[in-house]
Design an enzyme around this catalytic site. Structure first.
Site, mmCIF file in Angstrom:
data_model
loop_
_atom_site.group_PDB
_atom_site.id
_atom_site.type_symbol
_atom_site.label_atom_id
_atom_site.label_comp_id
_atom_site.label_asym_id
_atom_site.label_seq_id
_atom_site.Cartn_x
_atom_site.Cartn_y
_atom_site.Cartn_z
ATOM 1 N N GLU A 1 5.952 9.531 -6.958
ATOM 2 C CA GLU A 1 5.695 9.025 -5.606
ATOM 3 C C GLU A 1 6.313 7.629 -5.429
ATOM 4 O O GLU A 1 6.215 6.789 -6.318
ATOM 5 C CB GLU A 1 4.178 8.966 -5.376
ATOM 6 C CG GLU A 1 3.771 8.618 -3.973
ATOM 7 C CD GLU A 1 2.267 8.661 -3.770
ATOM 8 O OE1 GLU A 1 1.812 8.780 -2.629
ATOM 9 O OE2 GLU A 1 1.519 8.579 -4.782
ATOM 10 N N LYS B 1 3.962 13.239 3.627
ATOM 11 C CA LYS B 1 2.595 13.397 3.123
ATOM 12 C C LYS B 1 1.591 13.505 4.268
ATOM 13 O O LYS B 1 1.575 12.668 5.174
ATOM 14 C CB LYS B 1 2.273 12.195 2.229
ATOM 15 C CG LYS B 1 0.926 12.212 1.546
ATOM 16 C CD LYS B 1 0.857 11.013 0.609
ATOM 17 C CE LYS B 1 -0.441 10.937 -0.158
ATOM 18 N NZ LYS B 1 -0.437 9.805 -1.112
ATOM 19 N N CYS C 1 0.830 13.665 -4.029
ATOM 20 C CA CYS C 1 -0.332 12.963 -4.566
ATOM 21 C C CYS C 1 -1.657 13.429 -3.963
ATOM 22 O O CYS C 1 -2.112 14.529 -4.249
ATOM 23 C CB CYS C 1 -0.140 11.456 -4.423
ATOM 24 S SG CYS C 1 -1.258 10.479 -5.466
#
Length: 280
Positions: free
Chosen positions: A44, A118, A155
């Site tokens: 990330e 994300k 994540c």
């Protein structure tokens, strides 16, 4: 003949600046290519520290456009050089005030295929991401690459099963999950959630975590990156919890069809019964 894809991932320590961080990942990618890897993914916001440990406006400086910013441009050159598909997670600026936690996907000839933003943005101690990022708005794309159909989930997304499932419904064979997760927060979930997602959705998952401590907080990123197959079994060893590591593994994509025929989870889905899942 088996359909085997040699895949790679990198868990890295922070170097202190973007230029050297990119240079380090370039060398890892070249090493993976020498080992025969055809696809590689990074952690990330790989070219920056995990600045979300604090809430300070100075850290907007890490943001850049996608795909026309310097990092993705350099990674496109690297893809052409190595002949690998590359998953490139960066801090994206779309325009002033519009920032996203993003991963670009680049094909083996350097073609920019698109990006994932994300969806689920945490805001808890040490992970102050809502200060920086808007929630993703591009859905769950699956990219038709030289090695097959590749998706991305980033994540904190991994705690939410809906996106994993949508990636499967969109045809993913391999999903990269670049992360920055620390030892004290949810370490016991790390080797539970992604294997469970691989089983439930019957594809391969590449789980990538940072490693080490960085200058902006106390988070102890514990690495232990891995590939997991559609049966929920690790492909080879899990990476170190303390050291930087390049992980290269052979993934037998024929196992996806085998498992889907045996377990038939997609056949037995009941979307007609799931209406309540999307009610606020």
């Amino acid at each position: 003949m088996a359909h085997v894809v040699r895949a790679a991932l990198v868990q890295a320590t922070w170097t202190g600046d973007t230029e050297s961080m990119i240079a380090k990942h370039v060398e890892h990618a070249r090493a993976a290519a020498r080992q025969g890897a055809r696809v590689i993914g990074f952690q990330e916001v790989f070219n920056a520290p995990y600045f979300c440990q604090v809430q300070e406006p100075e850290h907007y400086r890490w943001a850049e456009p996608v795909p026309d910013g310097p990092t993705v441009t350099r990674m496109r050159e690297l893809a052409r050089e190595t002949g690998m598909v590359i998953v490139v997670p960066v801090f994206e600026i779309e325009q002033t005030g519009f920032y996203y936690n993003t991963a670009a996907v680049i094909d083996s000839d350097g073609t920019y295929l698109g990006k994932y933003r994300k969806h689920h943005i945490p805001q808890v101690k040490g992970f102050w991401e809502k200060y920086y990022f808007k929630p993703g708005n591009l859905g769950w794309p699956v990219f038709d690459t030289a090695v097959g159909k590749v998706g991305v989930y980033i994540c904190y997304d991994r705690h939410f099963p809906e996106g994993w499932r949508q990636l499967g419904l969109n045809g993913a064979q391999l999903v990269y999950n670049p992360s920055a997760t620390s030892r004290g927060l949810s370490a016991y979930l790390w080797q539970l959630e992604q294997p469970a997602a691989a089983v439930a959705n019957e594809y391969f998952v590449a789980a990538i975590n940072r490693v080490g401590r960085e200058e902006y907080g106390d988070n102890d990123f514990y690495g232990t990156s891995y590939f997991v197959d559609p049966r929920g079994q690790f492909v080879g060893e899990v990476a170190s919890d303390k050291k930087e590591e390049l992980v290269v593994r052979d993934l037998d994509f024929d196992l996806i069809e085998e498992v889907r025929q045996q377990w038939a989870f997609y056949r037995d889905r009941r979307p007609d019964a799931y209406e309540g899942l999307v009610k606020p």
